[in-house]
Every structure is written in structure tokens, then in C-alpha cells.
Scaffold this motif. Structure first.
Motif, short mmCIF file in Angstrom:
data_model
loop_
_atom_site.label_atom_id
_atom_site.label_comp_id
_atom_site.label_asym_id
_atom_site.label_seq_id
_atom_site.Cartn_x
_atom_site.Cartn_y
_atom_site.Cartn_z
N ILE A 1 0.85 -1.19 0.00
CA ILE A 1 0.00 0.00 0.00
C ILE A 1 0.89 1.24 0.00
O ILE A 1 1.80 1.36 0.82
CB ILE A 1 -0.94 0.01 1.22
CG1 ILE A 1 -1.82 -1.24 1.23
CG2 ILE A 1 -1.81 1.26 1.22
CD1 ILE A 1 -2.73 -1.37 0.03
N GLN B 1 0.61 7.49 -0.35
CA GLN B 1 -0.49 8.35 -0.78
C GLN B 1 -1.84 7.71 -0.48
O GLN B 1 -2.77 8.36 0.00
CB GLN B 1 -0.37 8.64 -2.28
CG GLN B 1 -1.45 9.59 -2.81
CD GLN B 1 -1.29 9.87 -4.29
OE1 GLN B 1 -0.41 9.32 -4.94
NE2 GLN B 1 -2.13 10.72 -4.83
N GLU B 2 -1.95 6.41 -0.74
CA GLU B 2 -3.20 5.71 -0.46
C GLU B 2 -3.47 5.67 1.04
O GLU B 2 -4.61 5.83 1.49
CB GLU B 2 -3.13 4.28 -1.02
CG GLU B 2 -3.13 4.24 -2.55
CD GLU B 2 -2.79 2.86 -3.09
OE1 GLU B 2 -3.15 2.57 -4.24
OE2 GLU B 2 -2.14 2.07 -2.36
N LYS C 1 -4.62 9.20 2.25
CA LYS C 1 -5.98 9.50 1.80
C LYS C 1 -7.01 8.77 2.65
O LYS C 1 -8.03 9.34 3.06
CB LYS C 1 -6.13 9.12 0.33
CG LYS C 1 -7.51 9.44 -0.24
CD LYS C 1 -7.58 9.06 -1.71
CE LYS C 1 -8.96 9.34 -2.28
NZ LYS C 1 -9.05 8.96 -3.71
N ALA D 1 -5.58 -0.22 -7.69
CA ALA D 1 -5.62 0.95 -6.79
C ALA D 1 -6.44 0.60 -5.57
O ALA D 1 -7.52 0.04 -5.67
CB ALA D 1 -6.24 2.15 -7.51
#
Length: 265
Positions: free
Chosen positions: A223, A226-227, A230, A264
Motif C-alpha cells: 500500500i 499516498q493511499e 488519503k 488501486a
């Protein structure tokens, strides 16, 4: 003809973003210096009776530099017929160790000074905000004090002051004679009761177990940062259904990426 060449300036290197370890006092004192500058530059204080109290955003900044994020465990409606009141509990999660390192409880009511006309969502939101500040205050108060501010979140302070309420003097009206009372009496009319609206169903926010599972999955190596960022920014807004969807999506992304596929989260 010789060309005049201008010296090329080296590109300025970006300053390294530091993270601190709360168990090391020398690092946290450096954090206090950084925190004082951040709070001052962004005007994150409220002045009450000549003293400066840090807003919840300042407490969150201090926690984020230590890798400690808040998780709303629950928000309970404890209202009565005459009072709109919510209670919230927030726990602090250490991203490094994967353990809970603190907690805080708070309430908010429309009986408080200045909140008489607050809508229900605002009362509920303030309870959560106060609980976040309280949770951070329980473990980071000394850092805020070292930064030069009062070690109490601004949201806990009573802005209206503690001045006693001044009641107007009572005036005694002369008693009316029976004849006057009889003349002024008017027959009472029955007024039909207005239909009351059914209360809106309470939102079932994600449980603490769901949030911990999401955070556990976010710490998986596949992971991206950025994920992770968020998801953490929105984790307290998830209801139970969306939390289940997030868990399922993260698990699938991890499985696909481990098998060499790109998905994603």
C-alpha cells in the motif's frame, strides 16, 4: 566571439521532513520548537482571559509529527427532552507500534453558553472535536506547554467567561379585583396538537474494530503512502457499510499486488 556563460545555480535541496519519537525527550523538545513556529505562523490559538490556548488543529499537528492519529470510537446521543447533548470517545493510534496509546472523552450540549441555537450535527461534531483535543492533551500536554502555550485545548474553554448571571429586579403588580378578572377572562379554545416529525435515524459510524482492521491493512508494504494518507484522512467519516467496502477493497488490492497485478486501493 566568446559567449558569456552564466553560472548555473544548484537547485535548492528540499528540507527533510522529520518525524519524532515521543519516548525520546531530546526529540520532543525539538518538536516543541517546531510546533511553536507552526502554531504562530498559522494562527492556531484562541486567547481567553489573556492566555493563549491551542486549537485542535495544533494538537493534531503535534500528533501527526509523532505518527499518532485519532480514531473516533463512538458518538452517543445522550439528549433529553429539553437538552441536545452528545458524548464522544476518541482513541489515539500509534502508526509505528500499531498500538493504542491514549484516549479522550468529551461532551457538547446546546445548554452551553453560545450554543443555544446550534443544530444537532454541530453539537455532535463539536463533541468529536473536543474528544480529539482531549485525547491528545492527555499525552502531549507537556509538549504544548514546552512550546509556550496553555496545556488545555481551546475547544474546552468557556469563551463567555464565568460571570454570574444578573437577573432583573422583580416588580410587584397590584392585585386585580375579582370583577376585573372576570371581565378579562376569555373562553379557552382547544388547539389541535401539531404532528411531530420522526427523528432522523442515527448514522452508524464505523466501529473501532473496523478502523483498526483498515489501519492494519494500510500498513501492508504494497500500500502506497499516498493511499494510506488519503484513507486515514477520511477514516472517521466512514459508516459501517463503507468501512466494510474499504476493508474488502484493501484486501483485494493487497492480494492482486502480491500476485503481480496493479490495483488501486
Amino acid at each position: 566571439m566568446n559567449e558569456v556563460t552564466k553560472p548555473v545555480k544548484d537547485q535548492a535541496r528540499k528540507s527533510k521532513i522529520e518525524s519524532y519519537d515521543i519516548s525520546r525527550s531530546d526529540e520532543t523538545l525539538h518538536l516543541a520548537t517546531d510546533l511553536a513556529k507552526f502554531i504562530k505562523d498559522n494562527k492556531l490559538t484562541t486567547t481567553v482571559q489573556g492566555k493563549e490556548f491551542v486549537n485542535v488543529e495544533g494538537w493534531q499537528y503535534a500528533g501527526s509529527r509523532l505518527g499518532i492519529v485519532p480514531i473516533v470510537d463512538h458518538v452517543i446521543n445522550v439528549s433529553t427532552e429539553t437538552e441536545l447533548k452528545y458524548q464522544a470517545k476518541v482513541t489515539l493510534f500509534d502508526l509505528r507500534s500499531g498500538h493504542t496509546v491514549g484516549a479522550g472523552f468529551a461532551v457538547c450540549s446546546n445548554k452551553e453558553s453560545g450554543k443555544k441555537f446550534y443544530q444537532e450535527f454541530a453539537i455532535m461534531s463539536m463533541a468529536q472535536t473536543r474528544a480529539i483535543g482531549k485525547a491528545y492533551r492527555n499525552i502531549l500536554a507537556w509538549i504544548i506547554r514546552a512550546a509556550g502555550y496553555e496545556p488545555t485545548p481551546a475547544e474546552e474553554m468557556e469563551y463567555g467567561g464565568n460571570q454570574p448571571e444578573v437577573k432583573p429586579a422583580l416588580t410587584v403588580a397590584p392585585a386585580a379585583t375579582p370583577a376585573t378578572v372576570a371581565a378579562e377572562a376569555t373562553p379557552m379554545k382547544a388547539v389541535p396538537a401539531e404532528p411531530t416529525e420522526a427523528p432522523a435515524p442515527a448514522i452508524a459510524y464505523a466501529t473501532a474494530a473496523q478502523k483498526e482492521e483498515i489501519i492494519r491493512l494500510l500498513n501492508h508494504p504494497v500500500i502506497t503512502r499516498q493511499e494510506k494518507t488519503k484513507m486515514l484522512l477520511n477514516i472517521n467519516r466512514l459508516d459501517e457499510e463503507r468501512a466494510n467496502q474499504a476493508v474488502a477493497k484493501l484486501r483485494k488490492a493487497i492480494e492482486d499486488r502480491e500476485n503481480g497485478e496493479s490495483a488501486a486501493a
